[in-house]
Design an enzyme around this catalytic site. Structure first.
Site, PDB file in Angstrom:
ATOM      1  CE  LYS A   1      -0.481  -0.472   4.982  1.00 18.57           C
ATOM      2  NZ  LYS A   1      -1.363  -0.900   6.079  1.00 18.57           N
TER       3      LYS A   1
ATOM      4  NE  ARG B   1      -7.499   0.679  11.593  1.00 18.20           N
ATOM      5  CZ  ARG B   1      -6.236   0.563  11.190  1.00 18.20           C
ATOM      6  NH1 ARG B   1      -5.412   1.580  11.304  1.00 18.20           N
ATOM      7  NH2 ARG B   1      -5.800  -0.556  10.659  1.00 18.20           N
TER       8      ARG B   1
ATOM      9  CE1 TYR C   1      11.646  32.092   4.690  1.00 15.67           C
ATOM     10  CE2 TYR C   1      11.905  29.699   4.560  1.00 15.67           C
ATOM     11  CZ  TYR C   1      11.714  30.926   3.938  1.00 15.67           C
ATOM     12  OH  TYR C   1      11.586  30.980   2.588  1.00 15.67           O
TER      13      TYR C   1
HETATM   14  C1  PLP Z   1      -0.497  -1.953   6.719  1.00 13.74           C
HETATM   15  C2  PLP Z   1      -1.059  -3.244   7.135  1.00 13.74           C
HETATM   16  C3  PLP Z   1      -0.218  -4.347   7.373  1.00 13.74           C
HETATM   17  C4  PLP Z   1       1.291  -4.262   7.354  1.00 13.74           C
HETATM   18  O1  PLP Z   1       1.710  -3.716   8.586  1.00 13.74           O
HETATM   19  P1  PLP Z   1       3.273  -3.519   8.938  1.00 13.74           P
HETATM   20  O2  PLP Z   1       3.275  -3.022  10.329  1.00 13.74           O
HETATM   21  O3  PLP Z   1       3.778  -2.512   7.974  1.00 13.74           O
HETATM   22  O4  PLP Z   1       3.893  -4.845   8.767  1.00 13.74           O
HETATM   23  C5  PLP Z   1      -0.819  -5.562   7.671  1.00 13.74           C
HETATM   24  N1  PLP Z   1      -2.156  -5.671   7.746  1.00 13.74           N
HETATM   25  C6  PLP Z   1      -2.996  -4.619   7.552  1.00 13.74           C
HETATM   26  C7  PLP Z   1      -4.471  -4.814   7.674  1.00 13.74           C
HETATM   27  C8  PLP Z   1      -2.482  -3.379   7.258  1.00 13.74           C
HETATM   28  O5  PLP Z   1      -3.303  -2.341   7.078  1.00 13.74           O
END
Ligand code: PLP
Length: 373
Positions: A34, A129, A254
């Site tokens: 992702k 969540r 700045y």
């Molecule tokens: C992003 C995600 C992962 C991977 O998590 P990491 O901590 O990067 O290994 C696994 N499962 C879900 C549902 C996620 O959203």
């Protein structure tokens, strides 16, 4: 001639994938790609991880990019679908989806699809969540089992809320709850993210979902990836574009917040929040220049940062500066900034050039690839 470059070490990526396999030799691996493969470039990472059993992305759009580029491997959309229009796309492109709300189930039941869809029922075991809660589960499962638009048996997953805390009870409780809720169901199971793979052996089920560890960063605060035999995949580099002598008492940047405590040499490096380097990076955030860790002084600007090279420094314009990666773990930079490696890696902007390399080969690298927008 690219000023800010994210150099992607594909050998390190493959090494880290082998580390995942070593921890869970009996699990199938869903490589999580992702957010543009955590900022590393979706397509090159997908191609380099051809030995993964499946890929996962967050959104349908990301999955469609993979399919449009000829990737035929199973793809799981972790965030699932939110509208009726997404369902024919999932079916047509053979995309798997999570399902975690009654609204989604209703859409699935009402759809007319060319083929049934592979779904992963997402259970809430303590994250609060996404996910079906225990009390709603029996009725939900009954409808899902009868749904003609679903490939049977459907699979099962959950996600951990505190797997990066290695001594708390939460993860073991989530694992037990998941096993209890799914004991009577025939589908395959997926629990572990990177922290689960590294620290929670009971979470290594039929499938595992590594993300951050593939990219060579640690999921645990206060622990470096190298402690888990993981190698950084991304090295973010730029260069010094100016150096100047600075007298004690002069202020920099700045707001003029930093005032030189002694005579020194400052260096200006071409990287800023316009590249995704966080503006919140405080004074003292380390940058690697000619093998030395030097601190940021003054504020991060859109296109530049200033570092204190130290009295008598001989660095010159054009010298390389490493913001994180090889020699400067992203975990340490993230900790100083008050964030996590995930955010630093994924927030780089389109101005950063992604350059693929293999450690065994001398720079410059053989292949270059533009980011996937
Ligand atoms: C992003 C995600 C992962 C991977 O998590 P990491 O901590 O990067 O290994 C696994 N499962 C879900 C549902 C996620 O959203």
């Amino acid at each position: 001639m690219n000023t800010v470059t994210a150099s992607i070490d594909l050998d390190a990526l493959q090494h880290n994938f082998a580390v995942v396999r070593r921890h869970a030799p009996h699990s199938k691996i869903i490589a999580v790609l992702k957010a543009n493969a955590y900022g590393h470039g979706l397509l090159p990472v997908a191609h380099a991880l051809a030995r993964a059993d499946a890929y996962a992305v967050a959104r349908v759009e990301e999955a469609l990019v993979l399919r449009a580029n000829g990737i035929t491997k199973p793809i799981l959309v972790l965030g699932g679908f939110f509208s009726a229009e997404a369902l024919p796309l999932l079916a047509a492109h053979d995309l798997q989806t999570t399902i975690h709300t009654r609204e989604q189930l209703a859409l699935l039941e009402q759809a007319h699809l060319p083929a049934p869809i592979k779904v992963w029922l997402k259970l809430d075991t303590g994250m609060n969540r996404l996910g079906m809660r225990a009390e709603e589960l029996p009725a939900f499962i009954e409808r899902l089992t009868r749904c003609k638009n679903v490939v049977q048996p459907f699979n099962l997953m959950t996600h951990f809320s505190q797997s990066d805390e290695q001594d708390g009870p939460a993860t073991q409780l989530q694992i037990a709850e998941f096993n209890r809720l799914t004991a009577h169901l025939p589908g395959e199971r997926a629990m572990a993210n990177s922290a689960g793979i590294l620290a929670w052996p009971d979470s290594r089920s039929d499938w595992i979902r590594p993300g951050i560890m593939l990219y060579g960063a640690s999921p645990f605060g206060g622990q470096l990836a190298s402690e888990h035999d993981l190698r950084p995949v991304m090295t973010l580099k730029s260069q010094l574009i100016a150096t100047r002598a600075c007298k004690q008492g002069e202020n920099v940047g700045y707001g003029g917040h930093w005032v030189a405590p002694h005579d020194t040499i400052l260096g200006v490096i071409a990287v800023g929040y316009g590249d995704g380097y966080p503006r919140m990076a405080p004074e003292g955030t380390p940058v690697l220049v000619n093998g030395r860790r030097v601190p940021i002084v003054g504020r991060v600007s859109m296109d530049m940062i200033t570092v204190d090279l130290g009295p008598g420094a001989r660095d010159k314009s054009g010298d390389e500066a490493i913001l994180w990666g090889d020699g400067l773990p992203v975990e340490q930079v993230a900790e100083k900034i008050g964030t996590i490696p995930y955010e630093l890696l994924t927030r780089l902007t389109a101005r950063v050039f992604i350059k693929l390399s293999r450690a065994g080969e001398q720079a410059p690298s053989l292949i270059e690839a533009r980011r996937v927008a």
